[in-house]
Design a protein around this motif. Structure first.
Motif, PDB file in Angstrom:
ATOM      1  N   ARG A  95      39.137  50.686  56.646  1.00  0.00           N
ATOM      2  CA  ARG A  95      38.285  49.493  56.736  1.00  0.00           C
ATOM      3  C   ARG A  95      36.960  49.730  56.002  1.00  0.00           C
ATOM      4  N   LYS A  96      36.352  50.916  56.232  1.00  0.00           N
ATOM      5  CA  LYS A  96      35.061  51.240  55.630  1.00  0.00           C
ATOM      6  C   LYS A  96      35.179  51.259  54.100  1.00  0.00           C
ATOM      7  N   ASP A  97      36.205  51.955  53.588  1.00  0.00           N
ATOM      8  CA  ASP A  97      36.400  52.032  52.135  1.00  0.00           C
ATOM      9  C   ASP A  97      36.679  50.654  51.538  1.00  0.00           C
ATOM     10  N   PHE A  98      37.423  49.837  52.285  1.00  0.00           N
ATOM     11  CA  PHE A  98      37.761  48.498  51.812  1.00  0.00           C
ATOM     12  C   PHE A  98      36.494  47.668  51.587  1.00  0.00           C
ATOM     13  N   TYR A  99      35.637  47.632  52.612  1.00  0.00           N
ATOM     14  CA  TYR A  99      34.420  46.816  52.482  1.00  0.00           C
ATOM     15  C   TYR A  99      33.430  47.426  51.492  1.00  0.00           C
ATOM     16  N   ILE A 104      30.777  46.902  46.140  1.00  0.00           N
ATOM     17  CA  ILE A 104      30.489  47.426  44.796  1.00  0.00           C
ATOM     18  C   ILE A 104      31.058  46.470  43.735  1.00  0.00           C
ATOM     19  N   SER A 105      32.286  45.964  43.941  1.00  0.00           N
ATOM     20  CA  SER A 105      32.926  45.076  42.955  1.00  0.00           C
ATOM     21  C   SER A 105      33.406  43.791  43.627  1.00  0.00           C
ATOM     22  N   PRO A 106      32.505  42.821  43.782  1.00  0.00           N
ATOM     23  CA  PRO A 106      32.901  41.601  44.504  1.00  0.00           C
ATOM     24  C   PRO A 106      34.032  40.846  43.807  1.00  0.00           C
ATOM     25  N   GLU A 107      34.263  41.145  42.523  1.00  0.00           N
ATOM     26  CA  GLU A 107      35.354  40.450  41.818  1.00  0.00           C
ATOM     27  C   GLU A 107      36.717  40.806  42.407  1.00  0.00           C
ATOM     28  N   ILE A 108      36.741  41.841  43.255  1.00  0.00           N
ATOM     29  CA  ILE A 108      37.995  42.167  43.944  1.00  0.00           C
ATOM     30  C   ILE A 108      38.477  40.959  44.747  1.00  0.00           C
ATOM     31  N   TYR A 109      37.524  40.178  45.278  1.00  0.00           N
ATOM     32  CA  TYR A 109      37.918  38.988  46.040  1.00  0.00           C
ATOM     33  C   TYR A 109      38.810  38.065  45.214  1.00  0.00           C
TER      34      TYR A 109
END
Lengths: 213, 213
Positions: A95-99, A104-109
Motif C-alpha cells: 500500500r505504501k509503495d503504491f501511494y 511521484i508519477s500522478p500519470e499512473i492514474y
C-alpha cells in the motif's frame, strides 16, 4: 485495445517477485489488503460467493492484471478469493509503495484508468463467450482467451497448461460435454492432452479456427 | 461498496440533460466518440457483436454509470451499441469539458478509478446471477439488480418498468420459461404485470426474497 499500458512504474526489480504453485490461494475473502498484486505470468481465478450456494468463478485474471486495487482504494476487506489456476509469478506492491509511486508519477492514474477500462471490456467480451457461440466454438474461444491472458507474448502463452475440469468449470458445463470438442482440437493438431492437462500445440491454428489472425 | 462516488464535478446544470425514449440507441458501434454520457436515470443495455452470430447484451448500465469513458481515454471508435431499455435521462459531457474538468480537479481521477473498480465488481456479481441461482432466484435477483441500477434512490427505483422479453434476453432463456417465476412474484404481491411490462410493487419484499435487507 492496442494501447499498451505501462504499469511497470508501479514496481521495480526490488519488489519481490512471488512464485506461486497451481491451486494456492493468494487472496482469501475477508482478509485485510496490505497491497496489490500484479500478475507477471499465469492465470488466477476470482471466486465470489453466492448466498447458500457456494463459490463460483466470476473472472480469470492473467498477465498484467492487478488484484486488490479496488480494496486498496476503497479501504475494504477482500470480498473474493483468488486462486492460481496455473503456476504463477506475481509482483507484490505494498500500500505504501503504491501511494508513493502515484505521488511521484500522478500519470499512473491515467494508465490505471485505461487498464480498468480494458478490463471491463475484456470481461464483457468473455460474457459473450458464454452467450453466443456453440459449444465447440466456446471451447476454442476460451482456450484462446486463456492463452492470451496467460502471457502477453505469443511464444510464452503457448506454454499454458490447464486441466479439463477447470475448463468445464469456467464454461459452467459438465466435464463430459467437453469430450467431443477436445477430441476435435487434438485431431486438428491444435492441442496436446495428457494426464497433466491440456496444452496448446499450435497457437496460430487455434487463432485461425477462432477467425482471428 | 458503499463509498459514494462524486462524479457530479464532471457536469454542471449547464450541461444539457438529454431525455431519451425506450428503444433508442444513443451509441452505435463504429461511431467516433465526442464525449461521455453519464446516466442520471434509467437502464441502458450494452450490446457487442459475436462474429457471425449477431448482437448480444453484455452489460446493463444504470444510474451514475458512464458510457464511452474507455473510448475517450483511448481515442478509439465505439465497439459496442448502447440502447435504452427504459426511458432515460443522461448528461452529455464533451471531450473538451471532460479534460477541462480533470485539469481543474485532478482528484476526479481517483473518483473515476473507484467508479471503474465498482463497475468491475458489479459486473462480476451479475455473472454470478447467471451461474449460481436456480431460475426462480435468478428472476428475483435480476429484478433487484435492475431496480438498483435504474435509480440510486429506493423510492424512484420502484418506478422501473421493464418488458418480459427484455428480462428473458438478459437471462438468456426463452420467454416462456419466465412464466412460473413471474406468476409467483405477482401472487406474492411483489410485482405488477401489465401490457406495458413488469413494474415493482413492493421493493422491500423483493429485497427480502433475495435475502437482502
Amino acid at each position: 485495445m492496442e494501447n499498451r499500458i505501462k504499469l511497470n512504474s508501479l514496481y521495480s526489480p526490488t519488489n519481490s517477485l512471488i512464485k506461486v504453485k497451481r491451486g494456492v490461494s493468494i487472496i482469501l475473502k475477508g482478509q485485510k489488503p496490505d497491497g496489490i498484486y500484479i500478475i507477471k505470468k499465469g492465470l488466477v481465478k476470482i471466486e465470489r460467493e453466492v448466498f447458500s450456494e457456494g463459490n463460483f468463478t466470476t473472472e480469470v485474471c492473467g498477465s498484467e492484471d492487478i488484484l486488490g486495487l479496488s480494496e486498496i482504494m476503497n479501504n475494504e476487506d477482500y470480498n473474493f478469493t483468488a486462486t492460481c489456476l496455473t503456476s504463477c509469478e506475481l509482483y507484490f506492491v505494498s500500500r505504501k509503495d503504491f501511494y508513493e509511486s502515484i505521488s511521484i508519477s500522478p500519470e499512473i492514474y491515467i494508465d490505471l484508468m485505461r487498464y480498468l477500462c480494458n478490463r471491463i471490456e475484456n470481461l464483457e467480451n468473455e460474457i459473450l463467450v458464454q452467450s453466443g457461440y456453440n459449444l465447440h466454438d466456446k471451447i476454442n474461444r476460451l482456450m484462446l482467451i486463456l492463452a492470451r491472458k496467460y502471457s502477453k507474448s505469443d511464444k510464452r502463452s503457448a506454454g499454458l497448461m490447464i486441466t479439463k475440469s477447470d475448463i468445464a468449470e469456467l464454461l459452467k458445463i459438465p466435464e463430459r460435454n467437453l469430450d467431443k470438442g477436445i477430441s476435435q482440437l487434438i485431431s486438428d493438431n491444435i492441442i496436446n492432452y495428457s494426464d497433466k492437462g491440456i496444452s496448446i500445440k499450435n497457437l496460430k491454428r487455434l487463432k485461425a479456427v477462432c477467425n482471428e489472425f
